[in-house]
Design a protein around this motif. Structure first.
Motif, PDB file in Angstrom:
ATOM      1  N   PRO A  67       1.247  -1.360   0.082  1.00 37.17           N
ATOM      2  CA  PRO A  67       0.148  -0.036   0.212  1.00 37.17           C
ATOM      3  C   PRO A  67       0.910   1.024   0.017  1.00 37.17           C
ATOM      4  O   PRO A  67       0.021   1.859  -0.527  1.00 37.17           O
ATOM      5  N   TYR A  68       2.121   0.898   0.433  1.00 34.26           N
ATOM      6  CA  TYR A  68       2.946   2.517   0.079  1.00 34.26           C
ATOM      7  C   TYR A  68       2.752   3.581  -0.967  1.00 34.26           C
ATOM      8  O   TYR A  68       3.665   4.889  -1.349  1.00 34.26           O
ATOM      9  N   ASN A  74       1.713   8.617  -3.334  1.00 38.55           N
ATOM     10  CA  ASN A  74       0.329   8.753  -2.899  1.00 38.55           C
ATOM     11  C   ASN A  74      -0.988   9.145  -3.619  1.00 38.55           C
ATOM     12  O   ASN A  74      -1.708  10.240  -2.950  1.00 38.55           O
ATOM     13  N   ALA A  77      -4.377   7.569  -2.690  1.00 37.43           N
ATOM     14  CA  ALA A  77      -4.490   8.608  -1.191  1.00 37.43           C
ATOM     15  C   ALA A  77      -4.922  10.141  -1.081  1.00 37.43           C
ATOM     16  O   ALA A  77      -6.008  10.012  -0.982  1.00 37.43           O
ATOM     17  N   GLU A 136       8.556  16.578  -6.780  1.00 38.89           N
ATOM     18  CA  GLU A 136       9.230  15.924  -6.054  1.00 38.89           C
ATOM     19  C   GLU A 136       7.977  14.611  -5.861  1.00 38.89           C
ATOM     20  O   GLU A 136       8.997  12.745  -5.375  1.00 38.89           O
ATOM     21  N   ASN A 139       9.221  12.572  -8.987  1.00 37.59           N
ATOM     22  CA  ASN A 139      10.692  11.163  -9.099  1.00 37.59           C
ATOM     23  C   ASN A 139      10.463  10.199  -7.993  1.00 37.59           C
ATOM     24  O   ASN A 139       9.378   9.560  -7.077  1.00 37.59           O
ATOM     25  N   SER A 140      10.899   9.342  -8.128  1.00 35.49           N
ATOM     26  CA  SER A 140      11.253   7.964  -7.480  1.00 35.49           C
ATOM     27  C   SER A 140      10.368   7.336  -7.653  1.00 35.49           C
ATOM     28  O   SER A 140       9.111   7.470  -7.064  1.00 35.49           O
ATOM     29  N   ILE A 143       9.649   4.948  -5.478  1.00 39.75           N
ATOM     30  CA  ILE A 143       9.805   4.991  -3.461  1.00 39.75           C
ATOM     31  C   ILE A 143       9.562   3.625  -2.658  1.00 39.75           C
ATOM     32  O   ILE A 143       7.974   3.127  -3.333  1.00 39.75           O
ATOM     33  N   TRP A 144      10.110   3.304  -1.357  1.00 40.58           N
ATOM     34  CA  TRP A 144       9.740   2.325  -0.629  1.00 40.58           C
ATOM     35  C   TRP A 144       9.661   1.186  -1.380  1.00 40.58           C
ATOM     36  O   TRP A 144       9.650   0.230  -1.077  1.00 40.58           O
ATOM     37  N   ASN A 147      15.146  -0.459  -2.817  1.00 43.33           N
ATOM     38  CA  ASN A 147      16.122   0.212  -3.167  1.00 43.33           C
ATOM     39  C   ASN A 147      16.997   0.370  -1.989  1.00 43.33           C
ATOM     40  O   ASN A 147      17.200   1.476  -0.758  1.00 43.33           O
ATOM     41  N   VAL A 149      20.004   1.802   0.256  1.00 41.38           N
ATOM     42  CA  VAL A 149      20.724   3.057   0.421  1.00 41.38           C
ATOM     43  C   VAL A 149      21.966   3.008   1.365  1.00 41.38           C
ATOM     44  O   VAL A 149      22.348   2.297   1.464  1.00 41.38           O
ATOM     45  N   ARG A 152      23.320   9.461   4.867  1.00 44.81           N
ATOM     46  CA  ARG A 152      22.482   9.974   3.880  1.00 44.81           C
ATOM     47  C   ARG A 152      23.335  11.264   2.946  1.00 44.81           C
ATOM     48  O   ARG A 152      24.174  11.591   4.274  1.00 44.81           O
TER      49      ARG A 152
END
Lengths: 422, 112
Positions: A67-68, A74, A77, A136, A139-140, A143-144, A147, A149, A152
């Motif tokens: 779901p993320y 999103n 959502a 933003e 991009n990605s 995401i979640w 991948n 990483v 930071r």
């Protein structure tokens, strides 16, 4: 606004234009139970249509981890939230008995993206409730997902000692998406220049690049966020359903309608795409032995994605059966429980039709089943089941046989000297 | 991954919320995994290893939740049905004629 009939909602609904339907409709079924998110579809599309400068962020076909996950982030959502704000607590269904072909999933009592816009304080030019994703959010696209990483702020470097991830007792699934080539496209409804059109021959929705001025009303309106703005040409672009292949004009097609690149590339064999016949009122004409008609209207194992948006999408999904039902009901409507029950315990015909997936890249217009002998009797999911080794035959537009396959498949053992050859 | 630092006030942010998945979801997961691998030609011992080996996190979770007996029943049932409807394509070992994957697994089982 005019009244059009949306069979997925089981009722008429408001739409900015009069109803107009193509002769045939591009449609597809994805079996989410089998998707492994290998992204072969994503890359097939990318390498065919969106590899140029200015298209770096564009993924007309993508696979996101639910779901993320989401591309843009999103998207679903946020669209659901906008509808909930427009009609608090009212986005509900009245479940039907499934017998009415004009309302197979019951009746949706809430508001669609078109109807919600009527009640909101939005500019007159906004005919659809929507939002414009930020840069933003585009991009990605993975995401979640898995991948790796590094620390930071440090580029191109992974953690040297590795990281132990916590174990979660949770669930997820992969949602493969392309443009749904909706029967009531929100992008088309929102375009102030009427630059978006639905082709009468196959229902494919296209953006006329000459007429588009890049206002991005379509990007804002499409609840599935499948129209994308291209900065260097300053116009919007979207999935074109590989129309040369669907037309049969692609050199590879040999003159026969052929499935799109993303379908053909699917190694998980989760995808089937075709053209379905429509009646004058836009409902699917009965075409009993068209595999898509069978999966959507007879077996009812394939369901539209977020039918409550009201665009009558032409992409259908066999829902992932391990996911909690309230989530699935929100995503695919009230038909979920019956669909999962039928898919988990497939009958003789459904089992045969599921064998058609990805045996050929040509569009299957009709299938025929030749009954074979009983080969197994036992239980499946605790219920009695019998297996027959039937043969299923697929036919193209000209009623010529494309292939035939059986339920029991032969064993292929690759010899050692060719272990890694293709 | 996102270019910015995580904003913990963002309700859309993934913060490791555990989504409830009870016995029903675990049973369906186990059925789906057993079905898909049975269709790829996995037999009962190979499939059981998918569930018993903690390396395979998802399937092992269902093993821990449902227990060996229920998982074995699911595996037996799915293999009995779906192993017929499958696409088996294995590398062969020139000496034994067995699939290479089987050979590797046999060797691993022997290793203490």
């Amino acid at each position: 606004m005019s009244d059009v009939y949306n069979w997925q909602l089981g009722r008429p609904m408001s739409y900015p234009y009069e109803a107009a339907y193509p002769r045939q409709q591009f449609a597809f079924v994805f079996n989410i139970n089998r998707c492994i998110a290998c992204q072969s579809c994503t890359m097939a599309c990318k390498s065919t249509w969106t590899f140029s400068k200015g298209q770096e962020h564009m993924w007309w076909a993508n696979v996101e981890t639910k779901p993320y996950g989401g591309y843009p982030h999103n998207w679903d959502a946020k669209a659901l939230q906008l509808l909930e704000e427009a009609n608090p607590g009212g986005q509900t269904w009245t479940k039907g008995d499934g017998k009415d072909p004009g309302a197979p999933y019951g009746k949706f009592d809430g508001k669609t993206v078109f109807e919600a816009a009527e009640n909101l304080l939005v500019p007159d030019s906004s005919r659809v409730v929507g939002y414009l994703p930020t840069d933003e959010e585009w991009n990605s696209p993975n995401i979640w997902e898995d991948n790796p990483v590094g620390p930071r702020g440090v580029r191109n470097e992974l953690d040297k000692e590795g990281v132990q991830l916590p174990t979660h007792k949770t669930w997820f699934f992969y949602l493969a998406r392309i443009c749904n080539h909706c029967s009531y496209p929100a992008c088309l409804a929102a375009c102030p220049r009427k630059a978006i059109y639905k082709r009468p021959e196959d229902g494919i929705v296209l953006v006329n690049q000459a007429d588009c001025r890049g206002y991005r009303k379509c990007v804002e309106a499409c609840p599935y966020k499948k129209v994308m703005y291209r900065g260097n040409t300053r116009v919007s672009e979207k999935c074109i359903a590989c129309y040369p292949r669907v037309e049969g004009t692609d050199p590879e097609s040999g003159g026969q309608p052929m499935e799109t690149r993303c379908m053909a590339a699917c190694i998980g064999q989760i995808r089937m795409q075709g053209l379905v016949k429509l009646k004058e009122n836009g409902a699917w004409a009965e075409d009993r032995y068209n595999p898509l008609y069978y999966l959507v209207h007879v077996a009812k194992v394939a369901l539209p994605l977020y039918p409550q948006f009201g665009t009558q999408p032409n992409g259908y999904y066999i829902p992932p059966r391990w996911v909690p039902r309230p989530y699935l009901r929100q995503m695919f409507g009230p038909g979920v429980d019956a669909a999962i029950e039928r898919y988990s315990l497939p009958d003789r015909e459904l089992l045969a039709v599921l064998q058609l997936f990805r045996r050929s890249n040509l569009i299957i217009f009709r299938y025929e089943i030749k009954e074979g002998p009983k080969v197994y009797e036992g239980t499946l999911n605790g219920k009695a089941v019998t297996l027959y080794n039937d043969t299923i035959i697929a036919y193209n537009r000209d009623s010529k046989e494309i292939f035939r396959t059986t339920i029991e498949e032969p064993v292929h053992v690759r010899p050692a000297q060719h272990a890694n050859s293709i | 991954m996102p270019y910015q630092e995580a904003d913990e006030t963002d309700p859309m942010l993934l913060v490791g919320v555990e989504l409830a998945a009870g016995e029903e979801a675990a049973r369906e997961s186990a059925n789906a995994i057993a079905q898909e691998y049975a269709r790829m030609g996995f037999d009962e011992p190979r499939l059981m290893e998918l569930f018993t080996n903690p390396f395979y996190g998802g399937s092992h979770q269902t093993f821990l939740l449902l227990g060996a007996e229920k998982i074995r029943a699911i595996v037996k049932e799915q293999v009995a049905f779906w192993s017929r409807v499958c696409c088996r394509d294995r590398d062969t070992d020139p000496e034994t004629g067995l699939g290479l994957l089987n050979v590797l697994q046999d060797e691993r089982r022997k290793t203490p």
